[in-house]
Design a protein around this motif. Structure first.
Motif, PDB file in Angstrom:
ATOM      1  N   ARG A   1       2.037 -10.485  42.144  1.00 58.37           N
ATOM      2  CA  ARG A   1       1.106 -11.267  41.910  1.00 58.37           C
ATOM      3  C   ARG A   1      -0.268 -11.255  42.023  1.00 58.37           C
ATOM      4  NH1 ARG A   1       3.864 -15.495  43.768  1.00 58.37           N
ATOM      5  NH2 ARG A   1       5.599 -15.213  42.390  1.00 58.37           N
TER       6      ARG A   1
ATOM      7  N   HIS B   1       6.725 -11.594  38.354  1.00 54.70           N
ATOM      8  CA  HIS B   1       7.803 -12.151  37.736  1.00 54.70           C
ATOM      9  C   HIS B   1       9.270 -11.380  38.436  1.00 54.70           C
ATOM     10  CE1 HIS B   1       5.151 -13.254  34.074  1.00 54.70           C
ATOM     11  NE2 HIS B   1       4.597 -13.886  35.282  1.00 54.70           N
TER      12      HIS B   1
ATOM     13  N   ASP C   1       9.463 -16.761  35.779  1.00 58.15           N
ATOM     14  CA  ASP C   1       7.968 -16.383  35.776  1.00 58.15           C
ATOM     15  C   ASP C   1       7.356 -16.617  37.325  1.00 58.15           C
ATOM     16  OD1 ASP C   1       8.066 -15.659  33.436  1.00 58.15           O
ATOM     17  OD2 ASP C   1       7.021 -17.457  32.409  1.00 58.15           O
ATOM     18  N   HIS C   2       8.066 -17.754  37.779  1.00 56.36           N
ATOM     19  CA  HIS C   2       7.055 -18.042  39.184  1.00 56.36           C
ATOM     20  C   HIS C   2       8.428 -18.026  40.408  1.00 56.36           C
ATOM     21  CE1 HIS C   2       4.070 -19.603  42.099  1.00 56.36           C
ATOM     22  NE2 HIS C   2       4.793 -20.418  42.319  1.00 56.36           N
TER      23      HIS C   2
ATOM     24  N   ASP D   1      10.082 -21.904  29.402  1.00 54.41           N
ATOM     25  CA  ASP D   1       8.999 -20.890  29.572  1.00 54.41           C
ATOM     26  C   ASP D   1       9.062 -20.701  30.856  1.00 54.41           C
ATOM     27  OD1 ASP D   1       8.048 -21.666  27.365  1.00 54.41           O
ATOM     28  OD2 ASP D   1       6.777 -23.496  27.706  1.00 54.41           O
ATOM     29  N   SER D   2       9.746 -21.185  31.903  1.00 52.80           N
ATOM     30  CA  SER D   2       9.629 -20.641  33.233  1.00 52.80           C
ATOM     31  C   SER D   2      10.984 -19.802  33.516  1.00 52.80           C
ATOM     32  CB  SER D   2       9.730 -21.840  34.180  1.00 52.80           C
ATOM     33  OG  SER D   2      10.982 -22.504  34.287  1.00 52.80           O
TER      34      SER D   2
ATOM     35  N   THR E   1      14.551 -13.968  33.043  1.00 51.16           N
ATOM     36  CA  THR E   1      13.247 -13.658  33.897  1.00 51.16           C
ATOM     37  C   THR E   1      12.578 -14.886  34.244  1.00 51.16           C
ATOM     38  OG1 THR E   1      12.764 -11.605  32.314  1.00 51.16           O
ATOM     39  CG2 THR E   1      10.811 -12.433  33.594  1.00 51.16           C
TER      40      THR E   1
END
Length: 561
Positions: free
Chosen positions: A163, A73, A120-121, A102-103, A118
């Motif tokens: 990751r 992240h 995530d992906h 969420d992302s 932040t």
């Protein structure tokens, strides 16, 4: 009595035309006055202060920045010096506002003044200019981060690595990848640490894609695994790999031993070997005088230099430089007066040189030269003495009335004399027991129509002026229809000097005979001190031993009719 009051002059839209000296006079006083000169710098300072009052900003402790987190992240964040609970802000990515999801998780902390988002992906699509706009009451500010080009590529590479690391650590994995360590005995260890393992986890070693099966199976439950490489040398260069796996996943660690890594390992070995090296030891051989330096481990890859009177020695036929796993040595072939003097060896590691010396002069040279001559003569005698070089069995079992032929090849320079014995009595050639020697090379004892009287212990004695040897053969004769008797082994022995006569009493027996090996060094030759890492030196070049005759058992079918 004076009454104090104040007066002020306000500039509504000041500019350079207002520069100059200003003064004030107070009436009805005894000449009270004051003055002030307005300079351009002072005017600019007041204009800036005026602007900040009319347009307040949110002060920042840290501008917008990013960091890559454990799971790959990416966190974008900035920090205000202070903020109120009423603060509002927006994240803008390439001129498009991003809201919390969420992302993209967006939050702030009034106590610390941190505002963060932040992702995530983080992917190739994340290359952009990131901006945070902040409003806190009348105050506002913004901060931007340009994450494009090489800067973005570095961030993306780190995110992808973190990751993959997170995914790798869900199963058995290497907590520390392969590295090397050199033990105090100069054994090289490839070491690693493993984590998240269980009893079912398997571990395999490979070198250049071929599996290595160590004597002791790896114990992954201990948390660390090591592959020992003893007697390390150039042959151990290669691409090493360790594999760890179970039903949850697998992991691999690689280590390339070549180039600078190989040199570093050799230097580490050289440091230990050089520190353990004994002083030079003199050892005489049939070829010459040898100077030996014992150490914990020696390999030709260790950098060494031999010197004679401070001049470097190059390996040649006259001065041969070599070594074994226990020592480095330099041999002076057929020494002469020119080879007298001070000798030394330098063992070099990465930082220092370890020097050991020997003074081959005076009585030390005289004693060594005499011992060399003695060993040279003994080796010549051993090389040229009479001997059996093959053809005789140890045991013969033969049926009555068959013909027994005992034949062997003999050698010596000068050509040896050959004598046959039965039960320590010399055999005389007859029609029944015929002795032949062809071309001073092929010796035979042929017994026709053997009977039980011919059973016994036969021996052949081969000798010349330099010495000889004997070989024993046990012959057992059995009657037709009987089982062959149990075989009893014969033997062989060597005689260090020729016999004075052929009488059986002088024929050596196994208990009396000593087979000559490499001549024992003179007691005057120095030996390593008890602290030397290896025992007292033995002669480095063994003299040739007599070949062992072919062992086979004869039965009745072995006779020649």
């Amino acid at each position: 009595m004076y009454l104090f009051s104040s007066s002020k002059l306000t500039f509504v839209n000041p500019d350079v035309s207002d520069l100059g000296a200003f003064s004030v006079h107070v009436t009805d006083t005894e000449g009270v006055s004051s003055s002030h000169t307005l300079t351009e710098d002072a005017l600019n300072t007041m204009l800036e202060l005026s602007y900040n009052i009319r347009h307040p900003i949110v002060p920042l402790k840290h501008q917008l920045n990013y960091e890559v987190l454990e799971k790959g992240h990416v966190r974008f964040w900035l920090q205000c010096l202070k903020m109120s609970p009423a603060v509002t802000y927006r994240f803008i990515v390439n001129d498009k506002e991003v809201t919390s999801s969420d992302s993209h998780k967006i939050s702030h902390d009034v106590n610390t003044g941190v505002i963060q988002m932040t992702v995530d992906h983080f992917s190739k699509a994340s290359e952009a200019t990131y901006t945070v706009q902040i409003h806190d009451g009348r105050a506002k500010t913004q901060s931007s981060l340009v994450l494009v080009g090489d800067v973005f590529k570095a961030a993306l590479k780190e995110a992808e690595f973190q990751r993959s690391e997170h995914i790798r650590k869900q199963g058995p994995h290497f907590a520390e990848y392969l590295s090397y360590h050199v033990d105090d005995d100069c054994t090289v260890l490839l070491v690693c640490k493993v984590a998240n393992v269980k009893k079912e986890t398997v571990f395999h070693w490979f070198k250049d894609e071929e599996e290595i099966v160590p004597e002791t199976p790896p114990n992954v439950m201990s948390g660390s695994v090591a592959l020992p490489i003893s007697l390390f040398s150039r042959k151990d260069q290669g691409h090493y790999k360790a594999k760890l796996s179970d039903d949850r996943g697998k992991d691999t660690s690689v280590f390339d031993i070549s180039g600078q890594v190989f040199d570093d390992i050799i230097n580490a070995i050289a440091h230990i070997a050089g520190s353990s090296a004994s002083e030079l030891v003199l050892q005489c051989t049939p070829e010459g005088i040898r100077l030996q330096c014992y150490m914990k481990y020696y390999t030709e890859e260790i950098r060494t230099a031999w010197l004679h009177k401070d001049s470097k020695i190059s390996s040649s036929e006259k001065m041969r430089i070599a070594g074994t796993a226990e020592m480095a040595w330099m041999q002076i072939r057929e020494p002469s007066e020119k080879e007298k003097g001070h000798y030394s060896i330098q063992i070099m590691d990465a930082t220092k040189s370890h020097t050991r010396t020997f003074d081959l002069s005076g009585q030390a040279y005289t004693d060594a030269y005499e011992e060399y001559l003695r060993l040279k003569a003994a080796a010549f005698a051993e090389k040229n003495r009479g001997r059996v070089v093959g053809g005789l069995p140890d045991v013969v079992t033969i049926m009555e009335q068959k013909t027994l032929s005992l034949t062997c090849t003999v050698w010596g320079d000068p050509s040896p004399e050959v004598t046959w014995f039965k039960n320590e009595n010399e055999v005389v050639s007859t029609e029944h027991a015929k002795i032949t020697l062809e071309a001073n090379k092929f010796a035979s004892l042929t017994i026709t129509a053997v009977t039980s009287e011919d059973s016994g212990k036969y021996s052949i004695n081969v000798r010349n002026k330099y010495g000889g040897e004997f070989v024993e053969i046990t012959v057992s004769v059995y009657k037709q229809g009987e089982s062959p008797p149990e075989a009893k082994m014969g033997g062989r022995g060597a005689t260090p000097a020729p016999l004075a006569s052929k009488t059986p009493a002088q024929t050596p027996t196994p208990a009396q005979t000593h087979i000559p090996q490499t001549p024992t060094p003179s007691l005057k030759s120095p030996t390593p001190s008890p602290k030397s890492p290896t025992p007292t030196a033995k002669s480095p070049t063994p003299t040739p031993k007599s070949p062992t005759p072919t062992r086979r058992s004869y039965d009745s079918g072995a006779g020649q009719g």
